[in-house]
Design a protein around this motif. Structure first.
Motif, PDB file in Angstrom:
ATOM      1  N   SER B 180       0.835  -1.210   0.000  1.00  0.00           N
ATOM      2  CA  SER B 180       0.000   0.000   0.000  1.00  0.00           C
ATOM      3  C   SER B 180       0.865   1.253   0.000  1.00  0.00           C
ATOM      4  CB  SER B 180      -0.953  -0.004   1.197  1.00  0.00           C
ATOM      5  OG  SER B 180      -0.220   0.223   2.383  1.00  0.00           O
ATOM      6  N   LEU B 181       2.108   1.129   0.480  1.00  0.00           N
ATOM      7  CA  LEU B 181       3.037   2.267   0.469  1.00  0.00           C
ATOM      8  C   LEU B 181       3.817   2.343  -0.847  1.00  0.00           C
ATOM      9  CD1 LEU B 181       4.394   1.890   4.114  1.00  0.00           C
ATOM     10  CD2 LEU B 181       3.099   3.838   3.267  1.00  0.00           C
ATOM     11  N   GLY B 182       3.576   1.386  -1.714  1.00  0.00           N
ATOM     12  CA  GLY B 182       4.236   1.373  -3.018  1.00  0.00           C
ATOM     13  C   GLY B 182       5.620   0.758  -2.996  1.00  0.00           C
ATOM     14  N   ILE B 183       5.902  -0.032  -1.976  1.00  0.00           N
ATOM     15  CA  ILE B 183       7.237  -0.641  -1.873  1.00  0.00           C
ATOM     16  C   ILE B 183       7.321  -1.832  -2.822  1.00  0.00           C
ATOM     17  CG2 ILE B 183       8.797  -1.932  -0.332  1.00  0.00           C
ATOM     18  CD1 ILE B 183       7.682  -0.237   1.963  1.00  0.00           C
ATOM     19  N   ASN B 184       8.421  -1.898  -3.578  1.00  0.00           N
ATOM     20  CA  ASN B 184       8.672  -3.120  -4.351  1.00  0.00           C
ATOM     21  C   ASN B 184      10.135  -3.520  -4.282  1.00  0.00           C
ATOM     22  OD1 ASN B 184       9.568  -1.087  -5.985  1.00  0.00           O
ATOM     23  ND2 ASN B 184       7.881  -1.253  -7.426  1.00  0.00           N
ATOM     24  N   GLU B 185      10.885  -2.830  -3.415  1.00  0.00           N
ATOM     25  CA  GLU B 185      12.292  -3.183  -3.236  1.00  0.00           C
ATOM     26  C   GLU B 185      12.621  -3.240  -1.749  1.00  0.00           C
ATOM     27  OE1 GLU B 185      13.689  -0.776  -7.140  1.00  0.00           O
ATOM     28  OE2 GLU B 185      12.368  -0.051  -5.578  1.00  0.00           O
ATOM     29  N   THR B 186      13.618  -4.045  -1.430  1.00  0.00           N
ATOM     30  CA  THR B 186      14.079  -4.107  -0.039  1.00  0.00           C
ATOM     31  C   THR B 186      15.582  -3.872  -0.011  1.00  0.00           C
ATOM     32  OG1 THR B 186      14.380  -6.494  -0.169  1.00  0.00           O
ATOM     33  CG2 THR B 186      12.298  -5.708   0.741  1.00  0.00           C
ATOM     34  N   PRO B 187      16.117  -3.304   1.050  1.00  0.00           N
ATOM     35  CA  PRO B 187      15.413  -2.751   2.196  1.00  0.00           C
ATOM     36  C   PRO B 187      14.855  -1.367   1.901  1.00  0.00           C
ATOM     37  CG  PRO B 187      17.780  -2.457   2.477  1.00  0.00           C
ATOM     38  CD  PRO B 187      17.591  -3.176   1.173  1.00  0.00           C
ATOM     39  N   THR B 188      13.686  -1.088   2.443  1.00  0.00           N
ATOM     40  CA  THR B 188      13.112   0.256   2.365  1.00  0.00           C
ATOM     41  C   THR B 188      12.842   0.705   3.801  1.00  0.00           C
ATOM     42  OG1 THR B 188      12.120  -0.128   0.210  1.00  0.00           O
ATOM     43  CG2 THR B 188      11.149   1.617   1.521  1.00  0.00           C
ATOM     44  N   MET B 189      13.228   1.941   4.074  1.00  0.00           N
ATOM     45  CA  MET B 189      13.045   2.491   5.418  1.00  0.00           C
ATOM     46  C   MET B 189      12.180   3.738   5.340  1.00  0.00           C
ATOM     47  SD  MET B 189      16.491   2.603   7.677  1.00  0.00           S
ATOM     48  CE  MET B 189      17.516   3.394   6.474  1.00  0.00           C
ATOM     49  N   TYR B 190      11.362   3.913   6.335  1.00  0.00           N
ATOM     50  CA  TYR B 190      10.616   5.166   6.482  1.00  0.00           C
ATOM     51  C   TYR B 190      11.027   5.779   7.813  1.00  0.00           C
ATOM     52  CZ  TYR B 190       7.648   4.114   2.522  1.00  0.00           C
ATOM     53  OH  TYR B 190       7.185   3.860   1.250  1.00  0.00           O
ATOM     54  N   VAL B 191      11.556   6.975   7.744  1.00  0.00           N
ATOM     55  CA  VAL B 191      11.952   7.665   8.972  1.00  0.00           C
ATOM     56  C   VAL B 191      10.916   8.756   9.249  1.00  0.00           C
ATOM     57  CG1 VAL B 191      13.773   8.962  10.127  1.00  0.00           C
ATOM     58  CG2 VAL B 191      14.388   7.169   8.504  1.00  0.00           C
TER      59      VAL B 191
END
Lengths: 190, 219
Positions: B180-191
């Motif tokens: 839902s946040l549009g992530i399709n790669e890892t690692p992804t961080m939200y600060v």
């Protein structure tokens, strides 16, 4: 098409090219320097203070670091200098001052960006481009295509600027030659 | 004679009652050990977070246990962050599972990690999974890795819990959140700090991340 209209068209294209490239660079600098949080192009997004600048610099440093190409001091240097350099370059392109040199530097800079993006894409690094400041814009074929088009534009502007300068010099040098020839023919001792 | 029999019967009855009570107790204890503990999705999610919720900075990480870049982020950046910023109450670090389909064992690893979270053992299991990633990602044998940090009873519980619906739902909930946040790669961080959320993709070295966190804390 007469040589005069061809020259006019070339000059128009050169102005369009350098203005477009200049705006791209100014927008890229704005994206990296603007405070984190406010929506772009709102009044708050132009309120750049010391503390907002230190945060946006560090946020950009995070993007630069994710490329894994520079040591910590190199990352910090690029994060602090690049946005201002882009702003200066953008203003030079927009104004047309020292266009040949600005075009050459732009070409070099875009070539460096393109190399970094292609390198990370081929290496399978899944990172943010960071091209227009922080935000989720992963490096992809699209970013490579976009930067390639910027490189082509910068090359066009540089070549155009060199042609333009030569074309401007040519009539004056021809006039100078004519003047010298006139002076020689008028001299009875010659 | 009658008195003797009476006393004997009483003793036998008492012994039988004591035996039954003992048997019931043993049976209950055995059942409690065998039955996986009942947990909720919220409890699992809470166990996958480090630090206090009131910390000024919140970091949400979306990682895949089988992804080498996620391993690098955990080993080189997040561990020092836990030590220097989470322990001092400056950062609240939340782990989210985002197993990518290209990694054959990552979802299984996520199930084990969430099952470990259900028994309060997420941190050692996460560390074991990332530290030993090259070993288990080649063979798919995760349980010997978990056996290094869990007791045999805990390992049994984790193995049982990993196949339960609640644990699988916990992983899927993280995946859905990431999507839902549009992530399709890892690692992804939200600060997140002062209500502002910044996304970062890829690994970031600790010296740079530390400066970034300090700049945030100075705001």
């Amino acid at each position: 098409m007469t040589p005069a209209s061809r020259s006019r068209l070339r000059r128009c294209l050169l102005i369009l090219g350098r203005v477009a490239l200049g705006l791209v660079f100014i927008f890229a600098a704005y994206g990296k320097l603007r405070p984190i949080g406010p929506a772009p192009f709102t009044a708050a997004s132009f309120e750049i203070t010391g503390s907002s600048l230190s945060l946006s610099t560090m946020t950009f440093a995070m993007e630069v670091d994710s490329y894994h190409m520079l040591p910590t001091w190199g990352v910090m240097f690029v994060a602090r200098v690049l946005p201002w350099f882009e702003l200066g370059l953008g203003l030079l392109l927009l104004s047309g001052i020292a266009l040949r040199w600005a075009g050459l530097i732009t070409m070099g800079l875009v070539a460096v960006f393109l190399t970094a993006i292609v390198h990370s894409y081929i290496g399978g690094l899944q990172i943010n481009c960071g091209c227009f400041g922080p935000g989720a814009e992963p490096v992809s074929k699209l970013t490579i295509l976009r930067d390639s088009s910027f490189f082509a534009l910068a090359t066009g502007v540089t070549i155009g600027a060199f042609f333009d300068t030569r074309a401007k010099r040519k009539p004056s040098s021809e006039a100078a030659t004519a003047q010298v020839e006139g002076a020689v023919s008028a001299d009875p001792g010659a | 004679m009658t008195g003797f029999w009476k006393r004997s019967r009483l003793v036998i009855l008492l012994l039988a009652a004591a035996g039954l009570a003992w048997g019931a107790l043993v049976n209950r204890a055995a059942r409690a050990a065998a039955d996986p503990p009942r947990v909720t999705l919220a409890e699992i999610a809470q166990q996958k977070a480090y630090g206090v919720k009131t910390a000024p900075i919140r970091i949400d990480t979306f990682t895949d246990f089988e992804c080498p870049a996620c391993r690098a982020l955990y080993m080189e950046t997040l561990r020092p962050v836990i030590q220097n910023y989470v322990m001092s109450g400056k950062v609240y670090l939340v782990h989210h599972d985002f197993p990518l389909p290209i990694h054959p064992y990552s979802r299984k690893a996520a199930y084990y990690a969430d099952a470990a979270a259900a028994i309060g053992k997420f941190a050692p299991v996460e560390q074991a999974l990332f530290t030993n990633q090259p070993q288990w990602s080649a063979s798919g044998r995760i349980t010997p890795i978990l056996a290094q940090v869990l007791s045999p009873a805990q390992l049994k519980q984790v193995e049982e819990l990993a196949s339960t619906q609640i644990v699988q739902e916990a992983v899927q909930r993280d995946v859905s959140l990431g999507q839902s946040l549009g992530i399709n790669e890892t690692p992804t961080m939200y600060v997140t700090h002062n209500g502002k959320r910044m996304p970062f993709i890829g690994t970031i070295s600790y010296p740079i991340f530390r400066r970034y966190l300090n700049a945030l804390l100075k705001q």
